[in-house]
Design a protein around this motif. Structure first.
Motif, short mmCIF file in Angstrom:
data_model
loop_
_atom_site.label_atom_id
_atom_site.label_comp_id
_atom_site.label_asym_id
_atom_site.label_seq_id
_atom_site.Cartn_x
_atom_site.Cartn_y
_atom_site.Cartn_z
N ASP A 22 69.72 -1.03 -53.83
CA ASP A 22 70.06 -1.98 -52.58
C ASP A 22 71.45 -2.43 -52.93
O ASP A 22 71.79 -3.23 -53.47
N HIS A 23 72.48 -1.66 -52.32
CA HIS A 23 73.78 -1.88 -52.44
C HIS A 23 74.84 -1.72 -51.21
O HIS A 23 74.50 -0.83 -50.55
N PRO A 24 75.70 -2.64 -50.85
CA PRO A 24 76.33 -2.51 -49.76
C PRO A 24 77.14 -1.24 -49.46
O PRO A 24 77.12 -0.76 -48.21
N ARG A 25 77.53 -0.68 -50.37
CA ARG A 25 78.34 0.66 -50.18
C ARG A 25 77.24 1.74 -50.31
O ARG A 25 77.68 2.92 -49.68
N LEU A 26 76.28 2.03 -50.88
CA LEU A 26 75.52 3.07 -51.22
C LEU A 26 74.18 2.65 -51.52
O LEU A 26 73.69 2.73 -52.72
N PRO A 27 73.26 2.22 -50.53
CA PRO A 27 71.94 1.92 -50.53
C PRO A 27 71.23 3.25 -50.85
O PRO A 27 71.36 4.41 -50.13
N MET A 28 70.37 3.31 -51.78
CA MET A 28 69.37 4.59 -51.92
C MET A 28 68.28 4.34 -52.43
O MET A 28 67.60 3.20 -53.16
N VAL A 29 66.92 4.85 -51.90
CA VAL A 29 65.67 4.90 -52.52
C VAL A 29 65.08 6.24 -52.55
O VAL A 29 65.29 7.02 -51.74
N LEU A 30 64.31 6.29 -53.78
CA LEU A 30 63.49 7.42 -53.86
C LEU A 30 62.22 6.90 -54.48
O LEU A 30 62.20 6.06 -54.98
N PRO B 104 51.27 22.11 -66.53
CA PRO B 104 52.38 21.49 -67.42
C PRO B 104 53.15 20.46 -66.78
O PRO B 104 53.23 20.38 -65.43
N ASP B 105 53.55 19.61 -67.59
CA ASP B 105 54.25 18.27 -67.24
C ASP B 105 55.36 18.43 -66.29
O ASP B 105 55.32 17.69 -65.32
N ARG B 106 56.38 19.33 -66.44
CA ARG B 106 57.42 19.59 -65.64
C ARG B 106 56.92 20.23 -64.34
O ARG B 106 57.74 20.22 -63.25
N GLU B 107 55.67 20.65 -64.06
CA GLU B 107 55.37 21.50 -62.97
C GLU B 107 54.24 20.61 -61.98
O GLU B 107 53.97 21.02 -61.06
N ARG B 108 54.33 19.24 -62.50
CA ARG B 108 53.34 18.62 -61.72
C ARG B 108 53.99 18.19 -60.45
O ARG B 108 55.24 18.06 -60.32
N VAL B 109 53.37 18.09 -59.37
CA VAL B 109 53.85 18.02 -57.95
C VAL B 109 53.81 16.50 -57.61
O VAL B 109 52.53 15.77 -57.72
N PHE B 110 54.63 16.03 -56.77
CA PHE B 110 54.80 14.67 -56.18
C PHE B 110 54.85 14.81 -54.72
O PHE B 110 56.04 15.57 -54.25
N GLU B 111 54.26 13.91 -53.91
CA GLU B 111 54.98 13.75 -52.67
C GLU B 111 55.90 12.66 -52.63
O GLU B 111 55.73 11.66 -53.28
N THR B 112 57.12 13.34 -52.08
CA THR B 112 58.33 12.55 -52.20
C THR B 112 59.12 11.95 -50.81
O THR B 112 58.92 12.60 -50.07
N LEU B 113 59.60 10.89 -50.92
CA LEU B 113 60.14 10.25 -49.75
C LEU B 113 61.75 9.78 -50.59
O LEU B 113 61.68 9.33 -51.51
N TRP B 114 62.64 10.09 -49.92
CA TRP B 114 64.02 9.47 -50.17
C TRP B 114 65.03 9.10 -49.03
O TRP B 114 64.80 9.90 -48.06
N SER B 115 65.86 8.24 -49.05
CA SER B 115 66.71 8.01 -47.86
C SER B 115 67.81 7.14 -48.43
O SER B 115 67.87 6.63 -49.47
N VAL B 116 68.96 7.16 -47.49
CA VAL B 116 70.04 6.29 -48.01
C VAL B 116 70.34 5.14 -46.85
O VAL B 116 71.22 4.83 -46.45
N ALA C 120 80.48 8.35 -50.69
CA ALA C 120 79.40 8.26 -51.83
C ALA C 120 78.16 9.10 -51.46
O ALA C 120 77.62 9.64 -52.43
N VAL C 121 77.74 9.10 -50.37
CA VAL C 121 76.58 9.91 -50.01
C VAL C 121 76.88 11.35 -50.31
O VAL C 121 76.00 12.05 -50.78
N THR C 122 77.92 11.97 -49.94
CA THR C 122 78.35 13.24 -50.28
C THR C 122 78.38 13.48 -51.71
O THR C 122 77.66 14.62 -52.18
N ARG C 123 78.81 12.58 -52.61
CA ARG C 123 78.86 12.71 -53.99
C ARG C 123 77.20 12.79 -54.65
O ARG C 123 76.80 13.51 -55.49
N LEU C 124 76.43 11.89 -53.88
CA LEU C 124 74.92 11.94 -54.23
C LEU C 124 74.62 13.21 -54.04
O LEU C 124 73.85 13.67 -54.87
N PHE C 125 74.79 13.73 -52.81
CA PHE C 125 74.31 15.09 -52.45
C PHE C 125 74.58 16.13 -53.27
O PHE C 125 74.00 17.25 -53.82
#
Length: 306
Positions: free
Chosen positions: A199-207, A219-231, A284-289
């Motif tokens: 939670d940041h005034p310039r770049l809020p992000m949540v995953l 295999p560990d790296r192939e485990r699947v997660f239901e994922t939400l993320w947002s700015v 900043a959002v573009t950099r994140l992407f």
């Protein structure tokens, strides 16, 4: 902070209405919520609080107990212990955001991709380090935090408050001024979840991600997660309030929180009591992407992830 499953239609009163009916100012009600998790509120999409007639009665009972000589924290605790709508319960960040923000589209991602997304968010948090902000990380295993501890010490140094939650964590990162650490009870839904909240005034992000059961043979790296993320600032602010509130309140599924860490979580929650400002740094959002694309591309090419 914790919210109930009540609908906004069943909670018609604004915080001003609640103040008028109880004689407690809106500023004081917000302070009570930040410090004590009381009164809980239905949050509208814009972040505004709404309350029920039961909330009005609960505040009046707390006032009566205080007027009779109880300290405020004891009066609130007594009310929470006797009122099922106010009692704390183990929290799930995934379920909270799915309920509050149904427009968010879940994605099924492998752990390898999720790692890239997490690191991209952490990279951008480091890029705005020293400019405030609040950071919470949720780790499924203690060893996962330990492997990232040096990175999270750097993150803690650049934020107003930084917390790491996970099974087996406790106390504080004593080697340097690292994040406050907290564990999870066996009953906590957070044990199946993964999250980074910035939670940041310039770049809020949540995953946030939830691991469905039945993947023991993957295999560990192939485990699947239901994922939400947002700015989106309102989504991030909701996530920050929930996680900070869990750190500050007993009965939420978080344990082994030091008194000093709980105080810092309460102070952070109080600082975030107002609705989030809608401004976001688009650059900043573009950099994140771009960072996300880079990490995902490296994963797809089976190159080592540093």
């Amino acid at each position: 902070m914790n919210t109930t499953l009540r609908s906004a239609q069943a909670a018609p009163w604004s915080i001003g209405d609640l103040a008028e009916r109880t004689g407690v100012s809106p500023a004081t009600l917000r302070m009570w919520e930040a410090r004590h998790g009381f009164p809980t509120a239905v949050r509208l999409d814009g972040g505004h609080r709404r309350y029920t007639d039961a909330d009005v009665a609960a505040v009046r009972r707390v006032l009566a107990r205080r007027d009779a000589g109880q300290r405020l924290d004891a009066a609130v605790a007594a009310e929470q212990a006797t009122s099922p709508t106010q009692a704390a319960a183990p929290v799930s960040l995934w379920a909270h955001l799915r309920e509050r923000h149904p427009a968010l589209a879940p994605q099924r991602l492998t752990k390898a991709t999720l790692l890239g997304l997490s690191w991209a968010i952490e990279d951008e948090a480091l890029a705005v380090a020293g400019q405030g902000g609040y950071l919470v990380g949720l780790f499924q295993r203690e060893r996962h935090y330990r492997s990232a501890a040096a990175r999270w010490r750097d993150l803690a140094a650049g934020t107003a408050s930084c917390f790491a939650l996970g099974a087996g964590l406790s106390g504080s990162d004593a080697e340097t001024a690292g994040p406050d650490l907290a564990g999870l009870t066996d009953a906590s839904p957070l044990r199946r979840e993964w999250a980074v909240v910035h939670d940041h005034p310039r770049l809020p992000m949540v995953l946030t991600a939830w691991e469905p059961p039945g993947q023991a043979d993957r295999p560990d790296r192939e485990r699947v997660f239901e994922t939400l993320w947002s700015v989106e600032p309102a989504v991030v602010r909701d996530a920050a309030r929930l996680t900070l509130g869990a750190l500050a309140s007993p009965g939420t599924g978080v344990q082994d929180v030091s008194p000093a860490a709980a105080d810092r979580a309460r102070a952070a929650a109080q600082a975030l009591a107002s609705p989030a400002a809608p401004d976001v740094d688009v650059t900043a959002v573009t950099r994140l992407f771009n960072r996300v694309l880079g990490y995902v591309d490296r994963t797809a090419r089976h190159r080592p992830l540093d």
